[in-house]
Design a protein around this motif. Structure first.
Motif, PDB file in Angstrom:
ATOM      1  N   GLN A 223       0.830  -1.208   0.000  1.00 38.35           N
ATOM      2  CA  GLN A 223       0.000   0.000   0.000  1.00 38.35           C
ATOM      3  C   GLN A 223       0.859   1.249   0.000  1.00 38.35           C
ATOM      4  N   GLY A 224       0.366   2.289  -0.598  1.00 37.88           N
ATOM      5  CA  GLY A 224       1.034   3.583  -0.598  1.00 37.88           C
ATOM      6  C   GLY A 224       2.423   3.584  -1.208  1.00 37.88           C
ATOM      7  N   GLY A 225       2.640   2.762  -2.231  1.00 38.32           N
ATOM      8  CA  GLY A 225       3.947   2.731  -2.880  1.00 38.32           C
ATOM      9  C   GLY A 225       5.006   1.976  -2.096  1.00 38.32           C
ATOM     10  N   GLN A 226       4.576   1.177  -1.109  1.00 39.25           N
ATOM     11  CA  GLN A 226       5.511   0.429  -0.288  1.00 39.25           C
ATOM     12  C   GLN A 226       5.028  -0.999  -0.086  1.00 39.25           C
ATOM     13  N   ILE A 227       5.996  -1.892   0.207  1.00 33.21           N
ATOM     14  CA  ILE A 227       5.646  -3.239   0.640  1.00 33.21           C
ATOM     15  C   ILE A 227       5.996  -3.343   2.121  1.00 33.21           C
ATOM     16  N   TYR A 228       5.273  -4.175   2.841  1.00 29.81           N
ATOM     17  CA  TYR A 228       5.494  -4.389   4.261  1.00 29.81           C
ATOM     18  C   TYR A 228       5.825  -5.854   4.485  1.00 29.81           C
ATOM     19  N   LEU A 229       7.015  -6.098   5.054  1.00 29.19           N
ATOM     20  CA  LEU A 229       7.484  -7.456   5.325  1.00 29.19           C
ATOM     21  C   LEU A 229       7.606  -7.675   6.816  1.00 29.19           C
ATOM     22  N   ILE A 230       7.152  -8.832   7.294  1.00 27.58           N
ATOM     23  CA  ILE A 230       7.456  -9.212   8.667  1.00 27.58           C
ATOM     24  C   ILE A 230       8.727 -10.041   8.594  1.00 27.58           C
ATOM     25  N   GLN A 231       9.747  -9.598   9.331  1.00 27.68           N
ATOM     26  CA  GLN A 231      11.060 -10.213   9.279  1.00 27.68           C
ATOM     27  C   GLN A 231      11.450 -10.734  10.664  1.00 27.68           C
ATOM     28  N   TYR A 232      12.200 -11.811  10.667  1.00 25.16           N
ATOM     29  CA  TYR A 232      12.713 -12.384  11.909  1.00 25.16           C
ATOM     30  C   TYR A 232      13.888 -11.551  12.402  1.00 25.16           C
ATOM     31  N   LEU A 233      13.910 -11.229  13.682  1.00 26.84           N
ATOM     32  CA  LEU A 233      15.025 -10.489  14.267  1.00 26.84           C
ATOM     33  C   LEU A 233      15.965 -11.455  14.996  1.00 26.84           C
ATOM     34  N   TYR A 234      15.535 -11.958  16.138  1.00 28.06           N
ATOM     35  CA  TYR A 234      16.292 -12.958  16.889  1.00 28.06           C
ATOM     36  C   TYR A 234      15.407 -13.496  18.000  1.00 28.06           C
ATOM     37  N   ALA A 235      15.838 -14.635  18.579  1.00 23.23           N
ATOM     38  CA  ALA A 235      15.090 -15.305  19.647  1.00 23.23           C
ATOM     39  C   ALA A 235      13.637 -15.488  19.218  1.00 23.23           C
ATOM     40  N   THR A 236      12.719 -14.820  19.864  1.00 24.18           N
ATOM     41  CA  THR A 236      11.299 -14.941  19.510  1.00 24.18           C
ATOM     42  C   THR A 236      10.738 -13.622  18.978  1.00 24.18           C
ATOM     43  N   GLN A 237      11.615 -12.782  18.423  1.00 26.43           N
ATOM     44  CA  GLN A 237      11.180 -11.456  17.998  1.00 26.43           C
ATOM     45  C   GLN A 237      11.098 -11.320  16.477  1.00 26.43           C
ATOM     46  N   PHE A 238      10.009 -10.710  16.060  1.00 28.17           N
ATOM     47  CA  PHE A 238       9.769 -10.381  14.659  1.00 28.17           C
ATOM     48  C   PHE A 238       9.410  -8.906  14.594  1.00 28.17           C
ATOM     49  N   ALA A 239       9.627  -8.291  13.452  1.00 22.23           N
ATOM     50  CA  ALA A 239       9.265  -6.882  13.271  1.00 22.23           C
ATOM     51  C   ALA A 239       8.805  -6.669  11.839  1.00 22.23           C
ATOM     52  N   THR A 240       7.949  -5.691  11.649  1.00 20.20           N
ATOM     53  CA  THR A 240       7.484  -5.332  10.311  1.00 20.20           C
ATOM     54  C   THR A 240       8.331  -4.174   9.786  1.00 20.20           C
ATOM     55  N   PHE A 241       8.884  -4.366   8.592  1.00 17.93           N
ATOM     56  CA  PHE A 241       9.678  -3.340   7.914  1.00 17.93           C
ATOM     57  C   PHE A 241       8.964  -2.955   6.628  1.00 17.93           C
ATOM     58  N   HIS A 242       9.177  -1.736   6.175  1.00 17.86           N
ATOM     59  CA  HIS A 242       8.566  -1.323   4.914  1.00 17.86           C
ATOM     60  C   HIS A 242       9.644  -0.798   3.976  1.00 17.86           C
ATOM     61  N   TYR A 243       9.424  -1.054   2.683  1.00 13.50           N
ATOM     62  CA  TYR A 243      10.363  -0.675   1.631  1.00 13.50           C
ATOM     63  C   TYR A 243       9.581  -0.055   0.483  1.00 13.50           C
ATOM     64  N   GLY A 244      10.027   1.102   0.009  1.00 10.71           N
ATOM     65  CA  GLY A 244       9.395   1.773  -1.122  1.00 10.71           C
ATOM     66  C   GLY A 244       9.748   1.076  -2.426  1.00 10.71           C
ATOM     67  N   TYR A 245       8.848   1.152  -3.400  1.00 12.48           N
ATOM     68  CA  TYR A 245       9.110   0.543  -4.713  1.00 12.48           C
ATOM     69  C   TYR A 245      10.423   1.046  -5.304  1.00 12.48           C
ATOM     70  N   ASN A 246      10.753   2.313  -5.040  1.00  8.43           N
ATOM     71  CA  ASN A 246      11.991   2.880  -5.595  1.00  8.43           C
ATOM     72  C   ASN A 246      13.248   2.295  -4.951  1.00  8.43           C
ATOM     73  N   GLU A 247      13.119   1.586  -3.824  1.00  7.88           N
ATOM     74  CA  GLU A 247      14.244   0.936  -3.158  1.00  7.88           C
ATOM     75  C   GLU A 247      14.446  -0.504  -3.632  1.00  7.88           C
ATOM     76  N   ILE A 248      13.442  -1.064  -4.331  1.00  2.94           N
ATOM     77  CA  ILE A 248      13.414  -2.493  -4.638  1.00  2.94           C
ATOM     78  C   ILE A 248      13.847  -2.755  -6.076  1.00  2.94           C
ATOM     79  N   ALA A 249      14.781  -3.693  -6.235  1.00  5.32           N
ATOM     80  CA  ALA A 249      15.199  -4.126  -7.571  1.00  5.32           C
ATOM     81  C   ALA A 249      14.292  -5.263  -8.048  1.00  5.32           C
ATOM     82  N   ASP A 250      13.951  -6.202  -7.148  1.00  9.85           N
ATOM     83  CA  ASP A 250      13.094  -7.334  -7.518  1.00  9.85           C
ATOM     84  C   ASP A 250      12.582  -8.004  -6.258  1.00  9.85           C
ATOM     85  N   ASN A 251      11.511  -8.750  -6.383  1.00  6.76           N
ATOM     86  CA  ASN A 251      10.988  -9.569  -5.293  1.00  6.76           C
ATOM     87  C   ASN A 251      10.569 -10.917  -5.871  1.00  6.76           C
ATOM     88  N   LEU A 252      10.954 -11.972  -5.163  1.00  5.21           N
ATOM     89  CA  LEU A 252      10.713 -13.329  -5.634  1.00  5.21           C
ATOM     90  C   LEU A 252      10.163 -14.189  -4.515  1.00  5.21           C
TER      91      LEU A 252
END
Length: 81
Positions: A47-76
């Motif tokens: 949404q809003g020109g960005q993708i939102y990924l939930i990523q593993y940090l460590y132990a039992t922690q996860f966080a949501t990060f967002h990346y703009g389309y202009n930052e992304i080369a490809d997604n697979l």
């Protein structure tokens, strides 16, 4: 590769970052960033020109990060086992 085209005699063009992200929503993906780094996680939202990924940090922690389309080369998507 996820491709789109208009007919059998037309050249196909790669799908846009947004189209691919919408198709892969809810799935584990790898994302190549234009700065040479890569990230992976579950693609939660697009949404809003960005993708939102939930990523593993460590132990039992996860966080949501967002990346703009202009930052992304490809997604697979992750391949099956």
């Amino acid at each position: 590769m996820f491709m789109q085209g208009t007919g059998p005699l037309q050249m196909t063009t790669p799908a846009s970052i947004e189209q691919k992200a919408l198709f892969y929503r809810g799935r584990p993906v790898g994302v190549s960033l234009r700065n040479g780094q890569g990230v992976s996680g579950i693609l939660c939202s697009v949404q809003g020109g960005q993708i939102y990924l939930i990523q593993y940090l460590y132990a039992t922690q996860f966080a949501t990060f967002h990346y703009g389309y202009n930052e992304i080369a490809d997604n697979l998507p992750y391949p099956s086992c």
